[in-house]
Design an enzyme around this catalytic site. Structure first.
Site, PDB file in Angstrom:
ATOM      1  N   LYS A   1      33.831  -8.112  11.009  1.00 46.49           N
ATOM      2  CA  LYS A   1      34.249  -6.735  10.755  1.00 46.49           C
ATOM      3  C   LYS A   1      35.348  -6.377  11.737  1.00 46.49           C
ATOM      4  O   LYS A   1      35.143  -6.390  12.948  1.00 46.49           O
ATOM      5  CB  LYS A   1      33.058  -5.779  10.919  1.00 46.49           C
ATOM      6  CG  LYS A   1      33.384  -4.331  10.598  1.00 46.49           C
ATOM      7  CD  LYS A   1      32.142  -3.455  10.656  1.00 46.49           C
ATOM      8  CE  LYS A   1      32.472  -2.021  10.300  1.00 46.49           C
ATOM      9  NZ  LYS A   1      31.272  -1.144  10.335  1.00 46.49           N
TER      10      LYS A   1
ATOM     11  N   ASP B   1      25.401   8.573   9.029  1.00 44.47           N
ATOM     12  CA  ASP B   1      26.153   8.180   7.821  1.00 44.47           C
ATOM     13  C   ASP B   1      25.250   7.345   6.918  1.00 44.47           C
ATOM     14  O   ASP B   1      25.671   6.336   6.344  1.00 44.47           O
ATOM     15  CB  ASP B   1      27.408   7.409   8.213  1.00 44.47           C
ATOM     16  CG  ASP B   1      28.421   7.351   7.068  1.00 44.47           C
ATOM     17  OD1 ASP B   1      28.252   8.118   6.093  1.00 44.47           O
ATOM     18  OD2 ASP B   1      29.345   6.545   7.127  1.00 44.47           O
TER      19      ASP B   1
END
Length: 474
Positions: free
Chosen positions: A121, A226
């Site tokens: 990532k 989130d």
């Protein structure tokens, strides 16, 4: 920016040396001067400028000559530095296809030497869709200046720490492998994002499992912030895995209840729309934890209690330090009030310890000031000091010749007079010091003429002054 790894195999050691020099220069410069890059890289025979031209061709650097001739790293150059470091460590050997694009990151497949597929990532803060980092995240804290590369590095370090801690406490998260600069290497989750799933065999079970993860995180002192269908992975066996952790905060955050309710509301809204679920029945037992729910079945944040393992304290999650600071300030204020109350009680009960301490400190300060004044007087004016000594000796002789009653009265009068004189001198001294301090603050000090001030050398004014001196001499 698209990650083209083919260029990586053609870069030499000098190229990476210059890239590292630009990265080091960006610690103190937004645009690194070309001379500083050459000095840090210290390549032989002036080869730095040739390497800079090659890196500009591959868009690993950006050239800026608006204020001065300088360079800065691009995200592609930062990617190459991180990937080169990971390859040198032996974490992976090849980079594959892109498998995900987010508002603040890109995800690629990487392969190890034995053929194991991992995920890397790459954080890319500063995109048009996610530029309000300073107001939404506390990465900067007390800093005023920043760069997007530095913020991406902070986000990667934070996510790696959260992922490692959650894995150790048994949460369903990817396995954290390694972290360098703005990239995080983790295990590849075999599944799909929940937003792509149209049907589930047991939607009620999956729903309870997901809500249980939210509650369990809160019991460990963390809130995801989130937690929605885009950050939940599910496989063919309906096993749930959480991803994306840089924005996690502590339950002691000032907006913790709002974040918790928002995460729960996202899950309820998605399952009601996608799977037509109704939530009339209350969830009394969620993932083995007893939590109070409201009329709609949503867990209440106020009923959640911290269990063993305070992850927000271990990881210094956002909001924890602020809460500690407020508690410390409250304790300090309470201690001051307590000290004031105890002093009042002692004065009412007949104890005068605090008053006596204050009096002793005041007397010691007065005595020290008096001693300083006496020393200054003896140093500056010796004649006046001798006159005062003669006067004191004469007064002592008179007191010895007088009787005891007159001596006591004269001693009292002298003591009172000396105390009054000392108080008056002390007040004068303090007022003088205050005037000097006020004058210095207001700029009352005399200005010193600079060396570059105008000096009349051989001009008309100097000629006239010489003529006047000659005439006066005649």
């Amino acid at each position: 920016m698209k990650l083209n790894v083919d260029v990586l195999r053609y870069l030499s050691k000098d190229d990476f040396r210059v890239l590292t020099a630009v990265e080091m220069g960006m610690r103190n410069h937004e645009i690194v001067p070309a001379e500083l890059v050459d000095r840090i890289a210290s390549l032989k025979h002036g080869g730095t400028y040739k390497v800079l031209k090659n890196l500009l061709k591959h868009k690993l650097l950006h050239h800026d000559s608006s204020k001065y001739d300088g360079f800065r790293l691009t995200y592609l150059g930062y990617d190459f530095l991180a990937i080169k470091t990971m390859v040198n460590r032996g974490v992976f050997m090849a980079v594959g296809r892109q498998i995900g694009v987010g508002k603040e990151s890109d995800i690629f497949e990487v392969a190890t030497e034995d053929g194991t597929i991992l995920a890397i990532k790459l954080h890319r803060l500063g995109r048009v869709s996610f530029r309000a980092v300073k107001s939404k995240r506390d990465y900067l804290r007390h800093r005023t200046s920043y760069s997007w590369l530095y913020l991406s590095r902070l986000a990667a370090i934070k996510e790696f720490a959260f992922m490692k801690a959650l894995e150790e406490h048994g949460f369903p998260v990817p396995r954290a492998v390694d972290c360098n600069r703005h990239c995080v290497v983790m295990s590849l989750v075999q599944g799909y994002p929940l937003v792509q799933v149209k049907e589930l065999q047991n939607p009620e079970t999956v729903f309870e499992r997901i809500v249980g993860l939210v509650v369990r995180l809160a019991e460990h002192g963390l809130i995801h912030c989130d937690f929605n269908e885009f950050n939940i992975m599910i496989d063919d066996d309906e096993k749930v895995t959480m991803i994306d952790f840089p924005q996690m905060v502590s339950v002691d955050h000032r907006n913790a209840q709002m974040y918790f309710d928002r995460d729960v509301e996202c899950i309820f809204k998605f399952f009601s729309k996608r799977f037509n679920m109704s939530f009339q029945e209350s969830l009394d037992d969620i993932d083995g934890s007893e939590v109070d729910t409201d009329e709609s079945g949503r867990p209440r944040f106020s009923s959640i209690e911290k269990g063993a393992g305070f992850l927000d304290k271990e990881l210094a999650a956002s909001g924890f330090t602020r809460k500690d600071q407020e508690d410390m300030e409250k304790c300090i204020e309470g201690g001051i009030e307590k000290d004031a109350g105890s002093g009042e009680e002692e004065s009412e009960g007949g104890g005068h310890s605090s008053d006596s301490e204050l009096n002793e400190s005041y007397i010691s300060g007065v005595v020290s000031l008096q001693l300083q004044e006496q020393e200054e007087q003896t140093l500056n004016c010796d004649g006046e000091g001798r006159v005062e000594e003669n006067q004191q000796n004469s007064e002592v002789r008179q007191s010895q010749t007088s009787g005891p009653e007159t001596q006591d009265a004269s001693d009292k009068e002298e003591d009172n007079q000396t105390m009054n004189d000392d108080d008056a001198e002390l007040m004068k001294r303090l007022r003088k010091q205050n005037r000097r301090a006020i004058a210095s603050v207001r700029g009352g000090r005399k200005t010193v003429a600079s060396r570059n001030s105008y000096k009349d050398k051989g001009g008309k004014s100097s000629h006239n002054s010489k003529m006047q001196k000659q005439l006066s001499g005649w």
